[in-house]
Design a protein around this motif. Sequence first.
Motif, PDB file in Angstrom:
ATOM      1  N   SER A  59      -5.649 -11.274   4.785  1.00 57.47           N
ATOM      2  CA  SER A  59      -4.557 -11.407   4.054  1.00 57.47           C
ATOM      3  C   SER A  59      -3.054 -12.168   4.390  1.00 57.47           C
ATOM      4  O   SER A  59      -2.317 -12.648   3.881  1.00 57.47           O
ATOM      5  N   ARG A  60      -2.328 -11.387   5.816  1.00 58.54           N
ATOM      6  CA  ARG A  60      -1.930 -11.557   6.312  1.00 58.54           C
ATOM      7  C   ARG A  60      -1.873 -13.194   6.768  1.00 58.54           C
ATOM      8  O   ARG A  60      -0.761 -14.002   6.016  1.00 58.54           O
ATOM      9  N   SER A  61      -2.671 -13.746   6.969  1.00 59.03           N
ATOM     10  CA  SER A  61      -2.415 -15.461   7.403  1.00 59.03           C
ATOM     11  C   SER A  61      -2.899 -16.436   6.523  1.00 59.03           C
ATOM     12  O   SER A  61      -2.281 -17.472   6.455  1.00 59.03           O
TER      13      SER A  61
ATOM     14  N   ARG B 287      -7.159  -7.535  -2.701  1.00 57.02           N
ATOM     15  CA  ARG B 287      -5.981  -7.288  -3.783  1.00 57.02           C
ATOM     16  C   ARG B 287      -5.005  -5.797  -3.165  1.00 57.02           C
ATOM     17  O   ARG B 287      -3.882  -6.025  -3.153  1.00 57.02           O
ATOM     18  N   VAL B 288      -5.968  -5.257  -2.553  1.00 52.14           N
ATOM     19  CA  VAL B 288      -5.637  -3.864  -2.286  1.00 52.14           C
ATOM     20  C   VAL B 288      -5.145  -3.947  -0.907  1.00 52.14           C
ATOM     21  O   VAL B 288      -4.185  -3.823  -0.636  1.00 52.14           O
ATOM     22  N   ALA B 289      -5.776  -4.870  -0.063  1.00 55.03           N
ATOM     23  CA  ALA B 289      -5.756  -5.240   2.106  1.00 55.03           C
ATOM     24  C   ALA B 289      -3.921  -5.706   1.032  1.00 55.03           C
ATOM     25  O   ALA B 289      -3.138  -5.998   2.813  1.00 55.03           O
ATOM     26  N   CYS B 290      -3.919  -6.978   0.383  1.00 57.71           N
ATOM     27  CA  CYS B 290      -2.495  -7.264   0.345  1.00 57.71           C
ATOM     28  C   CYS B 290      -1.456  -6.758   0.345  1.00 57.71           C
ATOM     29  O   CYS B 290      -0.816  -6.856   0.471  1.00 57.71           O
ATOM     30  N   LYS B 291      -1.256  -6.128  -0.976  1.00 57.79           N
ATOM     31  CA  LYS B 291      -0.603  -4.856  -1.562  1.00 57.79           C
ATOM     32  C   LYS B 291      -0.837  -3.909  -0.575  1.00 57.79           C
ATOM     33  O   LYS B 291       1.010  -3.456   0.840  1.00 57.79           O
ATOM     34  N   LYS B 292      -1.522  -3.870   0.847  1.00 57.01           N
ATOM     35  CA  LYS B 292      -1.203  -3.295   1.948  1.00 57.01           C
ATOM     36  C   LYS B 292      -0.534  -3.712   3.053  1.00 57.01           C
ATOM     37  O   LYS B 292       0.479  -3.016   3.515  1.00 57.01           O
ATOM     38  N   VAL B 293      -0.429  -4.968   3.484  1.00 58.61           N
ATOM     39  CA  VAL B 293      -0.002  -5.745   3.830  1.00 58.61           C
ATOM     40  C   VAL B 293       1.381  -5.841   3.714  1.00 58.61           C
ATOM     41  O   VAL B 293       2.680  -5.666   4.053  1.00 58.61           O
ATOM     42  N   LEU B 294       1.581  -6.384   2.789  1.00 50.79           N
ATOM     43  CA  LEU B 294       3.259  -5.987   2.185  1.00 50.79           C
ATOM     44  C   LEU B 294       3.900  -5.332   2.236  1.00 50.79           C
ATOM     45  O   LEU B 294       5.506  -4.544   3.038  1.00 50.79           O
ATOM     46  N   ALA B 295       3.130  -4.113   2.115  1.00 53.33           N
ATOM     47  CA  ALA B 295       4.227  -2.741   1.774  1.00 53.33           C
ATOM     48  C   ALA B 295       4.494  -2.238   3.541  1.00 53.33           C
ATOM     49  O   ALA B 295       4.953  -1.863   3.869  1.00 53.33           O
ATOM     50  N   GLY B 296       3.224  -2.412   4.212  1.00 49.31           N
ATOM     51  CA  GLY B 296       3.632  -2.585   5.823  1.00 49.31           C
ATOM     52  C   GLY B 296       4.577  -3.040   6.839  1.00 49.31           C
ATOM     53  O   GLY B 296       5.565  -3.466   7.424  1.00 49.31           O
ATOM     54  N   LYS B 297       5.407  -4.372   6.186  1.00 51.31           N
ATOM     55  CA  LYS B 297       6.271  -5.160   6.354  1.00 51.31           C
ATOM     56  C   LYS B 297       7.860  -4.486   6.330  1.00 51.31           C
ATOM     57  O   LYS B 297       8.169  -3.955   5.439  1.00 51.31           O
TER      58      LYS B 297
END
Length: 188
Positions: free
Chosen positions: A138-140, A178-188
Amino acid sequence: MSVPSLFGIDKQQWELINSFANWFSAAGAFSAAVVALYLANRAGKPSARVTVGHRILIGEGSKKPYPELIMFKIVNTGDRPIHINQIGWKTGLLKKRFAVQMHDATQSSPLPVELSLGQEASWMVPLNASELWLEIFSRSLLVPHYRVALWTLQGQFFTSIGHIFKVRPEENLLSQLRVACKKVLAGK
């Protein structure tokens, strides 16, 4: 003197009727050529059924948590052999991004692989590794515009002749991404 006739039709009418024979034979020859070209073109392209999705590995003696993985699978449905060289991903509308997918060689078919009619190959990508594959992917490749990226995401199977088989990932994998993308954006 009477004009000769056959079935009540005189010579001039028979000549008119027979003039249409050339038109019908020309139309038949043209139709046969079109069908032959269509069949020759269709036979020249490789054909396969492909899937990319999330799987859980369950077997005798398995204990929770069961190993989770992504499975790339291809089945040759055409008459010609297919040589698969690599698997990967593609996403994006205008600004396209590509990624080559590494896989677990112990659970997967070897690359490159040749598949004749009816043969299949599959490649497993473990999700329970020390680093979380979903978040790294997701991040990459997907963030920051993950909605568009997930909408356009395709798994790809590359052949030696340059043909690429593309498939949209199954919904079970898309929902996890989709869940992993939301998690990555929340961690920024």
